[in-house]
Structures are given as structure tokens and as C-alpha cells.
Enzyme design. Structure first.
Site: not given
Ligand SMILES: *Cc1c(COP(=O)(O)O)cnc(C)c1O
Length: 366
Positions: A177, A201, A107
């Protein structure tokens, strides 16, 4: 409906992921007729007083749970965390400036690649060597004090590592993030210029993305980008500039209420540590039958990654686990092996059941 009569799998999916049963039941009870309006929440105007109340309560709950300071805005956006990879540099990476990225997994790589399309980015540190088993030490981070921002991924969903202490970046805005560990533990929001997280999540269903942004940072954003991509547009309109993802926000509100009922983030953190310890202790006691991917100091309490001796045995493990009712244990294709995601809503009993299964599997296959 009785909790004991519903079939609920042991759900270790990485995302979208488990939601609290109580939340689903509450939503089910309100599904056809939301609070006596005679329609579901999806069928009413996002300008109605009923929806507006849900919207504002959800913001208030998030502020309360994360102790978000007054000088921060809370936004509900769309496009997932992936759109944030672009929105962050579009808003804050102006010409003549550079932005640093700490590379701790797939990511981070995606965020960095997106930044590269928009401006001048550099890697402040990287844990790629050894396939992202660790988190770089704060003393390894290299960036200038006039950097536009420093970007980190607080929890690496695919590799199973997490930052234990966040870097102190002084006047450089720290952007994180937090898609896979927001609300997993208490954090000091004031350390960050901006936090973003896709909801699917730990917060609710997919379709809504939370952004928490310091107002003074917001004021420095580039105004010459498309309206929908400006944080300022959404801040000015309380995330109601256009139609928000009402159902996702509503469910997120129920999840936040549930987190509060669990005792808030301190209690959730305690429980998350206990849940993760069940598996990490099993890995450590297995004398190499199970091998954790993450360095011990960097182990995530949300995503637990491990391997077995060879792919044949891993295949057998995953097949038998599936038969035993465990869902979502295959590792991400870039790491292989196994991964168990223990988000907030995954019950202790499911984690305990997985531990028992792992111990038994070792006994019959060692
Ligand atoms: C799942 C995830 C993403 C992607 O998220 P989307 O909502 O599908 O764009 C980005 N960063 C992390 C750390 C993730 O776990």
C-alpha cells in the site's frame, strides 16, 4: 492569472492534500472547453478519442516516471485504497494458503482485518508496541515460502514512519500500500507483485486508485469473484471496462507531467528530503521542546509527526499556527499531537515558513 496574487494557504493536509498550483491553473484554463471540443473533459464520452488520449498518456507517464517494467499492468480503479484491502485477498488468498501482513500502523490494521474476513492471514511482524514508532527490520519478518503474499504499508500516514529498504521476499509476492508515498522517491517496481495507491495524497484528487500489478501474479488470481473486483477485468479492458473516474485520471495526468517537469523522481526525492529535514532538524535542535513520534531511522519524508510538552501547549501551538495561515497540522486522533504532511506538491516555501514558525513559537513559549 498571476501566481503572486492568488491566496494559497500553507496546506499540510494529510489527504486529500495539496496539488501543484500549476496543475490547478492548467485544469482551470481547460475547464470549459477541453482542447477545442466545446465541453469539459467530464462531459464527453470515455470512449471518445480525446479522452482515450488522456487516459493512455497518463498510463504512459506513470510507466515512465516509475520505470515500470513491461511485464506489469497499470490499472485505474475506484473504491480507494480501502477497496484494495479487500480486492487483494479476494484475488490472491486462495483456500489452503496464508497471507502475511506487516503491522506498521492503522492502515496495515485495516488491511489485515479485511484479509481476515476473506481467508487465512497472519502477522509477519508488528510494530504496535510503542504505538507504531518504528518499522520492523527485514530480519524480523516471519512467513513461510508458500505464503500467498506479504503485505506492507510503505509509508504510515498517521504515525509518520516509512520503510527505507523494502524486504526481499523471493518467490512470495510482495504487495504494498503506497497511498501516501507513491512518487515521493524512486522505487524498484520489480521487487513487488502488486502496488496500490489511492490518488489523493501524491497523485491527484480522490476517486481514482492506481494499481500496478505483475502479469504473472495477475494470472494466478481467483476468477470466481464479482467481475468488478477482478484485476483481470480491468487489465483486459485497459481500465475502461466501465466508466472510469475521468476527471481524476485527467488531473493525475497533469500531476504526472508536473512531476516530470520537476526533474522526475530523483529530483523530487532530493527536494522531499530537504523539505523534511527542515522540520526534523528543528525538532532535534529543540532540546525536547518538540518530540518526534517516529524513531529517527524510520522517519517519513511525507508525514512528520511530533508532540509538545503537554496538550495545553499543543492546543496553543495549533491555534497560533492556524492564525498564522498554516492548515492541517493537527495529528490524527489516534496519535494526537501534530502532523505536517509534506507531499510532493507542498512548496519548499511552505515548509520553510513552518520551520520559522516553530522556532519562533519555541522562543516565546519555552
Ligand atoms: C489514506 C490512506 C488509505 C485510505 O485511502 P482511501 O483512498 O481513503 O481508501 C490507505 N492507506 C494509506 C497508507 C493511506 O495513507
Amino acid at each position: 492569472m498571476n501566481k503572486n496574487t492568488i491566496f494559497r494557504a500553507h496546506n499540510f493536509n494529510a489527504g486529500p492534500a495539496a496539488l501543484p498550483l500549476e496543475v490547478l491553473q492548467k485544469a482551470q484554463a481547460q475547464f470549459l472547453d477541453f482542447q477545442g471540443v466545446g465541453m469539459s473533459i467530464m462531459e464527453m464520452s470515455h470512449r471518445s478519442k480525446e479522452y482515450e488520449k488522456v487516459h493512455n498518456q497518463t498510463i504512459a507517464l506513470l510507466r515512465d516516471l516509475l520505470a515500470i517494467p513491461e511485464d506489469y499492468e497499470v490499472l485505474f480503479l475506484q473504491g480507494g485504497a480501502s477497496l484494495q484491502f479487500a480486492m487483494v485477498p479476494m484475488n490472491f488468498l486462495s483456500a489452503g494458503k496464508k497471507a502475511g501482513y506487516v503491522m506498521t500502523g492503522s492502515w496495515s490494521e485495516k488491511a489485515y482485518e479485511e484479509g481476515k474476513k476473506i481467508g487465512d492471514v497472519f502477522q509477519a511482524a508488528s510494530a504496535k508496541e510503542g504505538n507504531y514508532r518504528r518499522i520492523p527490520g527485514n530480519d524480523e519478518l516471519q512467513y513461510d515460502v508458500d505464503s500467498a503474499y506479504l503485505h506492507i504499508t510503505s509509508n504510515n500516514t498517521i504515525f509518520g514512519t516509512e520503510w527505507k529498504t523494502f524486504p526481499d521476499t523471493g518467490s512470495v509476492p510482495l504487495i504494498a500500500d503506497m497511498s501516501s508515498d507513491i512518487l515521493a522517491r524512486p522505487i524498484d517496481v520489480s521487487k513487488f507483485g502488486l502496488i496500490y495507491a489511492g490518488a489523493q495524497k501524491n497523485l491527484g484528487p480522490s476517486g481514482v486508485t492506481v494499481v500496478i500489478i505483475r502479469r504473472s501474479l495477475l494470472e494466478t488470481a481467483n476468477p470466481n469473484i464479482p467481475t468488478m473486483l477482478r484485476y483481470a477485468t480491468h487489465a483486459k479492458n485497459n481500465s475502461l471496462y466501465n466508466t472510469p473516474p475521468v476527471f481524476g485520471i485527467y488531473i493525475m495526468g497533469l500531476v504526472l507531467e508536473w512531476v516530470k517537469e520537476q526533474g522526475g523522481l530523483e529530483a523530487i526525492y532530493q527536494r522531499n528530503q530537504e523539505k523534511a529535514a527542515l522540520i526534523y532538524d528543528t525538532i532535534d535542535a529543540s532540546k525536547g521542546f518538540y518530540v518526534g513520534h517516529a524513531q529517527i531511522e524510520a522517519r517519513s519524508i511525507m508525514n512528520i509527526t511530533f508532540r509538545l510538552a503537554d496538550e495545553e501547549l499543543e492546543k496553543k501551538f495549533l491555534e497560533q499556527a492556524k492564525k498564522a495561515g498554516f492548515v492541517g497540522l493537527a495529528g490524527h486522533r489516534s496519535v494526537g499531537g501534530c502532523r505536517a504532511s509534506f507531499y510532493n506538491a507542498v512548496p519548499y516555501e511552505s515548509c520553510k515558513a513552518l520551520q520559522t514558525f516553530m522556532v519562533e513559537f519555541q522562543k516565546t513559549n519555552a
